[in-house]
Scaffold this motif. Sequence first.
Motif, PDB file in Angstrom:
ATOM      1  N   GLU A  37     -26.707 -14.805   6.428  1.00 12.52           N
ATOM      2  CA  GLU A  37     -25.877 -15.277   5.329  1.00 12.52           C
ATOM      3  C   GLU A  37     -24.557 -14.510   5.298  1.00 12.52           C
ATOM      4  OE1 GLU A  37     -26.703 -17.811   3.487  1.00 12.52           O
ATOM      5  OE2 GLU A  37     -28.727 -18.016   4.355  1.00 12.52           O
ATOM      6  N   LYS A  38     -23.565 -15.164   4.730  1.00 13.74           N
ATOM      7  CA  LYS A  38     -22.261 -14.531   4.576  1.00 13.74           C
ATOM      8  C   LYS A  38     -22.191 -13.825   3.214  1.00 13.74           C
ATOM      9  CE  LYS A  38     -19.744 -17.873   7.435  1.00 13.74           C
ATOM     10  NZ  LYS A  38     -18.637 -18.857   7.478  1.00 13.74           N
ATOM     11  N   ALA A  39     -21.608 -12.660   3.223  1.00 13.20           N
ATOM     12  CA  ALA A  39     -21.444 -11.905   1.969  1.00 13.20           C
ATOM     13  C   ALA A  39     -20.397 -12.584   1.081  1.00 13.20           C
ATOM     14  CB  ALA A  39     -21.030 -10.476   2.270  1.00 13.20           C
ATOM     15  N   THR A  40     -20.587 -12.478  -0.224  1.00  7.60           N
ATOM     16  CA  THR A  40     -19.621 -13.014  -1.186  1.00  7.60           C
ATOM     17  C   THR A  40     -19.313 -11.957  -2.233  1.00  7.60           C
ATOM     18  OG1 THR A  40     -21.392 -13.940  -2.556  1.00  7.60           O
ATOM     19  CG2 THR A  40     -20.427 -15.393  -0.884  1.00  7.60           C
ATOM     20  N   GLY A  41     -18.206 -12.125  -2.906  1.00  7.94           N
ATOM     21  CA  GLY A  41     -17.811 -11.192  -3.959  1.00  7.94           C
ATOM     22  C   GLY A  41     -16.506 -11.635  -4.593  1.00  7.94           C
ATOM     23  N   THR A  42     -16.031 -10.836  -5.506  1.00 12.31           N
ATOM     24  CA  THR A  42     -14.763 -11.131  -6.172  1.00 12.31           C
ATOM     25  C   THR A  42     -13.816  -9.952  -6.025  1.00 12.31           C
ATOM     26  OG1 THR A  42     -15.574 -10.271  -8.295  1.00 12.31           O
ATOM     27  CG2 THR A  42     -15.867 -12.638  -7.865  1.00 12.31           C
ATOM     28  N   VAL A  43     -12.525 -10.273  -5.989  1.00 12.10           N
ATOM     29  CA  VAL A  43     -11.500  -9.245  -5.889  1.00 12.10           C
ATOM     30  C   VAL A  43     -10.459  -9.451  -6.984  1.00 12.10           C
ATOM     31  CG1 VAL A  43     -11.799  -8.980  -3.405  1.00 12.10           C
ATOM     32  CG2 VAL A  43     -10.096 -10.602  -4.272  1.00 12.10           C
ATOM     33  N   ARG A  44      -9.743  -8.389  -7.247  1.00 12.34           N
ATOM     34  CA  ARG A  44      -8.596  -8.450  -8.167  1.00 12.34           C
ATOM     35  C   ARG A  44      -7.350  -8.504  -7.276  1.00 12.34           C
ATOM     36  NH1 ARG A  44      -9.567  -4.221 -10.557  1.00 12.34           N
ATOM     37  NH2 ARG A  44     -10.507  -5.076 -12.447  1.00 12.34           N
ATOM     38  N   LEU A  45      -6.583  -9.591  -7.424  1.00 12.66           N
ATOM     39  CA  LEU A  45      -5.376  -9.780  -6.606  1.00 12.66           C
ATOM     40  C   LEU A  45      -4.173  -9.299  -7.407  1.00 12.66           C
ATOM     41  CD1 LEU A  45      -4.917 -10.895  -3.770  1.00 12.66           C
ATOM     42  CD2 LEU A  45      -4.234 -13.052  -4.795  1.00 12.66           C
ATOM     43  N   VAL A  46      -3.412  -8.418  -6.805  1.00 14.46           N
ATOM     44  CA  VAL A  46      -2.298  -7.780  -7.505  1.00 14.46           C
ATOM     45  C   VAL A  46      -0.987  -8.157  -6.833  1.00 14.46           C
ATOM     46  CG1 VAL A  46      -1.277  -5.594  -8.242  1.00 14.46           C
ATOM     47  CG2 VAL A  46      -3.780  -5.850  -8.158  1.00 14.46           C
ATOM     48  N   TYR A  47      -0.050  -8.648  -7.636  1.00 12.43           N
ATOM     49  CA  TYR A  47       1.311  -8.927  -7.172  1.00 12.43           C
ATOM     50  C   TYR A  47       2.226  -8.038  -8.005  1.00 12.43           C
ATOM     51  CZ  TYR A  47      -0.895 -13.341  -5.827  1.00 12.43           C
ATOM     52  OH  TYR A  47      -1.714 -14.293  -5.327  1.00 12.43           O
ATOM     53  N   SER A  48       2.924  -7.135  -7.401  1.00 12.74           N
ATOM     54  CA  SER A  48       3.798  -6.253  -8.179  1.00 12.74           C
ATOM     55  C   SER A  48       4.929  -5.739  -7.305  1.00 12.74           C
ATOM     56  CB  SER A  48       2.998  -5.075  -8.747  1.00 12.74           C
ATOM     57  OG  SER A  48       3.863  -4.186  -9.418  1.00 12.74           O
ATOM     58  N   LEU A  49       6.129  -5.935  -7.772  1.00 12.93           N
ATOM     59  CA  LEU A  49       7.303  -5.390  -7.090  1.00 12.93           C
ATOM     60  C   LEU A  49       7.866  -4.191  -7.833  1.00 12.93           C
ATOM     61  CD1 LEU A  49       9.141  -8.656  -5.983  1.00 12.93           C
ATOM     62  CD2 LEU A  49       7.741  -7.126  -4.617  1.00 12.93           C
ATOM     63  N   GLY A  50       7.146  -3.744  -8.879  1.00 15.40           N
ATOM     64  CA  GLY A  50       7.582  -2.556  -9.599  1.00 15.40           C
ATOM     65  C   GLY A  50       8.681  -2.853 -10.611  1.00 15.40           C
ATOM     66  N   VAL A 116      -6.218  -6.054   2.524  1.00 18.09           N
ATOM     67  CA  VAL A 116      -4.866  -6.455   2.917  1.00 18.09           C
ATOM     68  C   VAL A 116      -4.814  -7.977   2.946  1.00 18.09           C
ATOM     69  CG1 VAL A 116      -3.152  -6.419   4.767  1.00 18.09           C
ATOM     70  CG2 VAL A 116      -4.500  -4.368   4.259  1.00 18.09           C
ATOM     71  N   VAL A 117      -3.768  -8.551   2.363  1.00 20.62           N
ATOM     72  CA  VAL A 117      -3.573  -9.989   2.387  1.00 20.62           C
ATOM     73  C   VAL A 117      -2.828 -10.352   3.671  1.00 20.62           C
ATOM     74  CG1 VAL A 117      -2.577 -11.981   1.202  1.00 20.62           C
ATOM     75  CG2 VAL A 117      -3.502 -10.060  -0.127  1.00 20.62           C
ATOM     76  N   GLN A 118      -3.442 -11.197   4.478  1.00 24.13           N
ATOM     77  CA  GLN A 118      -2.830 -11.550   5.767  1.00 24.13           C
ATOM     78  C   GLN A 118      -1.444 -12.157   5.562  1.00 24.13           C
ATOM     79  OE1 GLN A 118      -4.467 -14.822   8.358  1.00 24.13           O
ATOM     80  NE2 GLN A 118      -4.982 -13.109   9.704  1.00 24.13           N
ATOM     81  N   GLY A 119      -0.521 -11.686   6.380  1.00 27.33           N
ATOM     82  CA  GLY A 119       0.865 -12.140   6.248  1.00 27.33           C
ATOM     83  C   GLY A 119       1.710 -11.208   5.420  1.00 27.33           C
ATOM     84  N   TYR A 120       1.040 -10.283   4.744  1.00 25.01           N
ATOM     85  CA  TYR A 120       1.747  -9.320   3.887  1.00 25.01           C
ATOM     86  C   TYR A 120       1.265  -7.908   4.181  1.00 25.01           C
ATOM     87  CZ  TYR A 120       2.852 -13.627   1.454  1.00 25.01           C
ATOM     88  OH  TYR A 120       3.289 -14.898   1.161  1.00 25.01           O
ATOM     89  N   GLU A 121       0.939  -7.668   5.449  1.00 26.00           N
ATOM     90  CA  GLU A 121       0.386  -6.370   5.828  1.00 26.00           C
ATOM     91  C   GLU A 121       1.328  -5.213   5.521  1.00 26.00           C
ATOM     92  OE1 GLU A 121       0.431  -9.044   7.630  1.00 26.00           O
ATOM     93  OE2 GLU A 121      -1.560  -9.471   8.453  1.00 26.00           O
ATOM     94  N   ASN A 122       2.614  -5.439   5.605  1.00 28.67           N
ATOM     95  CA  ASN A 122       3.604  -4.376   5.387  1.00 28.67           C
ATOM     96  C   ASN A 122       4.253  -4.461   4.021  1.00 28.67           C
ATOM     97  OD1 ASN A 122       3.199  -3.405   8.031  1.00 28.67           O
ATOM     98  ND2 ASN A 122       4.581  -4.978   8.839  1.00 28.67           N
ATOM     99  N   ASN A 123       3.624  -5.191   3.121  1.00 26.77           N
ATOM    100  CA  ASN A 123       4.186  -5.361   1.787  1.00 26.77           C
ATOM    101  C   ASN A 123       3.200  -4.800   0.766  1.00 26.77           C
ATOM    102  OD1 ASN A 123       5.304  -6.217  -0.621  1.00 26.77           O
ATOM    103  ND2 ASN A 123       5.846  -8.252   0.157  1.00 26.77           N
ATOM    104  N   ASP A 124       3.506  -3.607   0.257  1.00 26.30           N
ATOM    105  CA  ASP A 124       2.605  -2.959  -0.694  1.00 26.30           C
ATOM    106  C   ASP A 124       2.530  -3.681  -2.022  1.00 26.30           C
ATOM    107  OD1 ASP A 124       2.065  -1.034   1.157  1.00 26.30           O
ATOM    108  OD2 ASP A 124       3.600   0.353   0.428  1.00 26.30           O
ATOM    109  N   ALA A 125       3.394  -4.683  -2.219  1.00 23.36           N
ATOM    110  CA  ALA A 125       3.429  -5.362  -3.508  1.00 23.36           C
ATOM    111  C   ALA A 125       2.299  -6.378  -3.649  1.00 23.36           C
ATOM    112  CB  ALA A 125       4.767  -6.065  -3.691  1.00 23.36           C
TER     113      ALA A 125
END
Length: 285
Positions: A37-50, A116-125
Amino acid sequence: DIKEVDFENSLIPVKKETATQSLSDDISASGTAFRGEKATGTVRLVYSLGEECFDDGEEDVKFSLEAGHTLVQSGYNFKLVSGLSGTTCSSIIDGVEVVAADIGEEYNVPADRQFVVQGYENNDAIWAQSEAAFTGGSKEEYTVLSQTDVDNAVEQLSTTAIEEVKSELRALGQGWEIIEDSIKSEVDKTSIKTDINVGQEATTVNLDLSIKGEALYYSIDGLMEGLTVFLREKAEEDNLFESEEDLELELGEEIEIDISIEDIEGDTVKVKIIAKALVKPDVNK
């Protein structure tokens, strides 16, 4: 289509015979596969540019991710279950459902691990964090029939059978001479059958196949009669029946022949025949 050797047209009878042998055997499966079986769960997605987001005149930038977008945690890939959208200024989305890209316990990520969100590996925001430990990931190994199992069994089973087909072809001559260089025998690829498909779970599998063989044969029916005439004419042409001792000469009954195959092209065979006889006195007493 001729029945005997035709000296006038330099033709010799040739025919083709075929033989088939069916074989069956049990083989042991040795391939491996995994299920679970594949593992499942929930995450908190954060968008912040400060703080720069809150400069006068600065507008929030809308942001969206489609279902199936990849999140990575310590080299393991996870997929968003549903699409989502937000803004890049201090936007936090809780309860984002994700599912592991593959089965296995290694996808049971503990709580408070950063993704890490794919496509935003170098974006800490833009990043995500597991809200609680992921669950459900499991994996077990089991045995399946592999293509290598089938190939090895076919090779082992056919080795002896091919020789048996060749022996059968040699016995099919019935007065015709087999041309050894024309013997062909091989596994009929369309006949290879297993009662379980490759990739399916198995321990012992039945294998069926057929060996097909073919060979060309030539007939020397009428050869000796024709050679007798041929050699007599040749002896007369060379004046071999003339004798200074006034002896009655004749062609000897014993004729030596040497037959060889010069060439085979398709179903056409070129046969070379060398014949030799002696002219000797006719002795009647």
